[in-house]
Design a protein around this motif. Structure first.
Motif, PDB file in Angstrom:
ATOM      1  N   UNK A  44      -0.390  -2.091  36.044  1.00 48.54           N
ATOM      2  CA  UNK A  44      -1.650  -2.595  35.971  1.00 48.54           C
ATOM      3  C   UNK A  44      -2.372  -1.381  36.846  1.00 48.54           C
ATOM      4  N   UNK A  45      -1.710  -0.721  38.103  1.00 51.57           N
ATOM      5  CA  UNK A  45      -2.446  -0.009  38.711  1.00 51.57           C
ATOM      6  C   UNK A  45      -2.837   1.274  37.815  1.00 51.57           C
ATOM      7  N   UNK A  46      -1.888   1.549  36.863  1.00 56.13           N
ATOM      8  CA  UNK A  46      -2.322   2.645  36.176  1.00 56.13           C
ATOM      9  C   UNK A  46      -3.135   2.414  34.968  1.00 56.13           C
ATOM     10  N   UNK A  47      -3.585   1.073  34.846  1.00 54.98           N
ATOM     11  CA  UNK A  47      -4.414   0.857  33.576  1.00 54.98           C
ATOM     12  C   UNK A  47      -4.079   0.723  32.422  1.00 54.98           C
ATOM     13  N   UNK A  48      -2.450   0.455  32.256  1.00 52.73           N
ATOM     14  CA  UNK A  48      -1.847   0.268  30.860  1.00 52.73           C
ATOM     15  C   UNK A  48      -1.287  -1.069  31.165  1.00 52.73           C
ATOM     16  N   UNK A  49      -1.637  -2.089  30.588  1.00 50.42           N
ATOM     17  CA  UNK A  49      -0.700  -3.444  30.646  1.00 50.42           C
ATOM     18  C   UNK A  49      -0.878  -3.932  29.150  1.00 50.42           C
ATOM     19  N   UNK A  50       0.452  -4.578  28.891  1.00 43.99           N
ATOM     20  CA  UNK A  50       0.768  -5.353  27.650  1.00 43.99           C
ATOM     21  C   UNK A  50      -0.004  -6.746  27.928  1.00 43.99           C
ATOM     22  N   UNK A  51       0.216  -7.292  26.530  1.00 43.81           N
ATOM     23  CA  UNK A  51      -0.302  -8.569  26.496  1.00 43.81           C
ATOM     24  C   UNK A  51       0.733  -9.554  27.018  1.00 43.81           C
ATOM     25  N   UNK A  52       0.320 -10.604  27.815  1.00 45.94           N
ATOM     26  CA  UNK A  52       1.218 -11.439  28.744  1.00 45.94           C
ATOM     27  C   UNK A  52       0.924 -12.940  28.876  1.00 45.94           C
ATOM     28  N   UNK A  53       1.853 -13.693  28.956  1.00 50.35           N
ATOM     29  CA  UNK A  53       1.633 -15.017  29.441  1.00 50.35           C
ATOM     30  C   UNK A  53       1.973 -15.292  30.726  1.00 50.35           C
ATOM     31  N   UNK A  54       0.983 -16.010  31.613  1.00 46.73           N
ATOM     32  CA  UNK A  54       1.238 -16.154  33.014  1.00 46.73           C
ATOM     33  C   UNK A  54       1.389 -18.010  32.946  1.00 46.73           C
ATOM     34  N   UNK A  55       2.505 -18.401  33.526  1.00 42.37           N
ATOM     35  CA  UNK A  55       2.855 -19.546  33.754  1.00 42.37           C
ATOM     36  C   UNK A  55       3.001 -19.956  35.388  1.00 42.37           C
TER      37      UNK A  55
END
Length: 446
Positions: A44-55
């Motif tokens: 996240x800090x590097x600005x590269x994040x994958x798709x995800x589900x938060x539960x």
């Protein structure tokens, strides 16, 4: 200056909205996935994040994570709610995201309550997750294993969010008092004990904690910028504790699971506690009564056959006299079953026998065990050489076989050394010795 006398528009958003973090450094909680050493934090800090589900439960930062990721990824945040949106809104969001992509701008699509979308609606996201049209984040309070289809789970990573701890909630409240533009200009007198009371009443929900604080400030007396939040104010803000209990949801199953495991583990006090938690949340006492009947056969069995009758009686009492006395009867049954000797021998034997009955060939019933109501059947040897147990010594036909010949040595039931089963085990061992002696005698005679 406006006609109302303000030279700026006041921020009328609730405190919880005003205090929503915008970057990682402001985020509180979820250290198991978001401390500085965790891969997700670094991504996240590097600005590269994958798709995800938060539960996770309400108020633990699911929406905030999406906003923080969008901030660090310099992506446009588009929000949908599965409660109010359908395929039309999904298509519009896709068109907008594709338009930004052409311009070299990223989109983060956040879908709240994603579990409320049906399979076809969930499938509508798949090609756009795969081709990078947007970063997809779905938020759910329901177990993704059951609430989301496998196709979307295979294209996302699931992260479990936890209820915030007491200390984390106190930090959230303290930060609001110190940093909120509207509150920091007030002189708010609130003791650590009062802060802890607000945090405890929030049950791990940061939004609820901030709402309670805001209510306390509104109800407190305001004199010369002095605001005193004392026990009298808290009595109005925290009139009673409303237990968490979502019928049919994860909390429901967690409470029932804790109840069952406490009875199985012979802890009557814990079992009673979880039963009362279920009642406090508005749960159905008869559901607990049904679970007790299951426990009586699964976890107690013949170690104490009275458990089944005790559970049935509790159910019957509830239906005859109503909740007040009926709930107490179920409590009595809970304590009895939790205190009873335990054995799953019947449960294990039944399951194994069922499995064999499904997988075995259809072995013929031995002729001596067949019924012979007609002359023809008698001529075919049905019932011939059958030994009537009551005519034998001790009402036991030693050496008789009641299985198909191919599986005559099978044994399913292995009684425990606890409760009544200890006596049952002793008797069955004695009968087995009689069978062996009969077989030995028959072998010698042959």
């Amino acid at each position: 200056m406006s006609s109302l006398g303000f030279d700026f528009a006041p921020d009328v958003r609730p405190l919880a909205a005003r205090m929503r973090p915008t970057c990682l450094s402001q985020y509180i909680g979820q250290s198991h996935i978001l401390n500085q050493q965790q891969p997700l934090y670094k991504a996240i800090e590097a600005g590269r994040c994958h798709s995800l589900i938060v539960w996770g439960p309400p108020g633990v930062g699911k929406t905030t994570i999406a906003e923080v990721i969008a901030y660090h990824a310099q992506a446009e945040l588009t929000q949908l709610s599965a409660v109010t949106s359908g395929v039309k809104e999904i298509r519009e969001a896709v068109v907008e995201a594709k338009g930004r992509l052409v311009q070299g701008r990223r989109t983060l699509l956040f879908v709240d309550e994603v579990h409320r979308f049906n399979k076809s609606q969930q499938d509508a996201f798949l090609p756009h997750i795969e081709d990078g049209t947007f970063i997809f984040i779905g938020a759910t309070t329901e177990n993704p294993s059951f609430a989301l289809n496998n196709a979307i789970l295979s294209r996302t990573r699931v992260y479990t969010l936890k209820a915030l701890s007491q200390d984390e909630l106190v930090t959230v409240l303290t930060r609001a008092l110190e940093q909120d533009e509207q509150l920091k200009h007030l002189s708010i007198n609130i003791s650590p004990k009062a802060l802890n009371a607000l945090a405890q009443a929030s049950s791990g929900d940061a939004r609820k904690a901030l709402n309670l604080l805001e209510q306390a400030i509104d109800l407190a007396e305001h004199q010369d910028q002095q605001v005193v939040i004392d026990s009298k104010v808290l009595e109005h803000v925290l009139p009673s504790h409303l237990a968490k209990y979502d019928k049919g949801g994860d909390i429901f199953y967690d409470l029932i699971s804790a109840f069952h495991k406490s009875v199985r583990g012979s802890s009557p006090d814990a079992a009673l506690y979880w039963y009362c938690r279920i009642l406090a949340g508005g749960g159905d006492p008869l559901y607990v009564a049904r679970r007790l009947l299951a426990i009586a056969t699964e976890d107690i069995g013949n170690a104490d056959p009275r458990a089944m009758q005790v559970a049935l009686n509790a159910w019957d009492i509830y239906q005859r006299v109503g909740p007040s006395e009926g709930e107490r009867a179920i409590a009595q049954a809970t304590i009895y079953l939790a205190s009873a000797a335990k054995s799953n021998a019947v449960y294990m034997a039944f399951n194994q026998a069922k499995q064999d009955a499904m997988s075995d060939p259809d072995f013929e019933v031995p002729a001596h065990l067949r019924n012979a109501p007609t002359t023809l059947m008698k001529e075919l040897g049905y019932g011939e050489e059958y030994r009537y147990a009551h005519n034998e010594a001790g009402a036991f036909a030693a050496g008789e076989n009641y299985f198909p010949e191919q599986v005559k040595d099978r044994q399913y039931y292995h009684p425990s050394d606890r409760g009544l089963e200890k006596q049952i085990k002793s008797k069955l061992e004695y009968l087995q010795q009689q069978n062996q002696q009969s077989d030995t005698k028959r072998y010698k005679d042959d």
